[in-house]
Design a protein around this motif. Sequence first.
Motif, PDB file in Angstrom:
ATOM      1  N   HIS A   1       4.822 -13.195  14.409  1.00 17.89           N
ATOM      2  CA  HIS A   1       4.719 -12.358  15.608  1.00 17.89           C
ATOM      3  C   HIS A   1       6.049 -12.349  16.377  1.00 17.89           C
ATOM      4  O   HIS A   1       6.590 -11.284  16.711  1.00 17.89           O
TER       5      HIS A   1
ATOM      6  N   HIS B   1       9.117  -9.410  16.916  1.00 17.85           N
ATOM      7  CA  HIS B   1       9.759  -8.975  18.167  1.00 17.85           C
ATOM      8  C   HIS B   1      11.281  -8.982  18.019  1.00 17.85           C
ATOM      9  O   HIS B   1      11.966  -8.079  18.485  1.00 17.85           O
TER      10      HIS B   1
ATOM     11  N   TYR C   1      -5.284  -7.672  21.675  1.00 15.71           N
ATOM     12  CA  TYR C   1      -4.009  -7.849  22.375  1.00 15.71           C
ATOM     13  C   TYR C   1      -2.987  -6.811  21.903  1.00 15.71           C
ATOM     14  O   TYR C   1      -2.085  -6.423  22.657  1.00 15.71           O
TER      15      TYR C   1
ATOM     16  N   GLU D   1       3.864  -4.991  21.101  1.00 15.44           N
ATOM     17  CA  GLU D   1       2.855  -5.999  20.758  1.00 15.44           C
ATOM     18  C   GLU D   1       2.041  -5.555  19.538  1.00 15.44           C
ATOM     19  O   GLU D   1       1.640  -6.367  18.710  1.00 15.44           O
TER      20      GLU D   1
ATOM     21  N   ALA E   1       3.975  -6.400  16.477  1.00 20.49           N
ATOM     22  CA  ALA E   1       3.986  -7.851  16.271  1.00 20.49           C
ATOM     23  C   ALA E   1       2.630  -8.349  15.761  1.00 20.49           C
ATOM     24  O   ALA E   1       2.560  -9.189  14.856  1.00 20.49           O
TER      25      ALA E   1
HETATM   26 ZN   LIG Z   1       4.269 -10.516  21.551  1.00 20.39          ZN
END
Ligand SMILES: [Zn+2]
Length: 253
Positions: free
Chosen positions: A153, A157, A207, A214, A217
Amino acid sequence: MLQWLRRRIAGPEPIAEADWRAACAAIAVIDGLDGQALERLRTLAARFLHDKDIVGAHDLALTGHDRLVIATLACLPVLSLGYDWLAGWRQVIVYGDAFRVRRQWHDEESGVVSEADDWLAGEAWQHGPLVLSLADIQADLDDPHAGFNLVAHEVAHKLDMLDGHSDGVPPLPDRPRRQRWLATFQGAFDGLRAEVDAGRDTFLDPYAAEAPDEFFAVVSEAYFSCPQALAAAHPDLHGELRAFYGIELRLPA
Ligand SMILES: [Zn+2]
């Protein structure tokens, strides 16, 4: 100082066989790599250990095994892309558990500045460190195919930000690929948001609906944790990530 200089000049130290075996045994998601790919990963991990400082926050004592596992997990996403995709930063800061950060935001209209504390498992700064919680890394290792992979993750990014924007689109080789990526990811992102808003259960961690960066990720986490399940639920996203990362893990169904 002299010792540091010698170490730099000497280049990466090869990873001892016993240490490498122990790291591989701990990281179930790399079981699906063939011998050649594993050797390449071992070389990248040695370079990562040589090139980056992996430090424990608040006097957290890290073992050589911890460092090697983190280096290996961090290099997995760039196994085919190449080590240069991890260039431009030096530090990995490791907390024992989730860590607290203070967020501040400014409302233009009212002029009010608000603050709140967030508990994070990881964080990636564009030119700065990768910040990770060791407890969360361990939870991923203990349940490797559950869809979570904190290090993948945060590395996603980092890759996303290589072109200067944290927008869920990493550097891609040409315009058609970029357009295809945008269409695929935007469609899936909008779809997930609608599902989350409607209160429905989703395959991807909700999420991911927070923002496009996000989303990329979180989908990368699934790619490096449960790729077959991702391919079944979102074949188009899986296809884009396979083309981007250039590797495919074959995991037990
Ligand atoms: Zn993140």
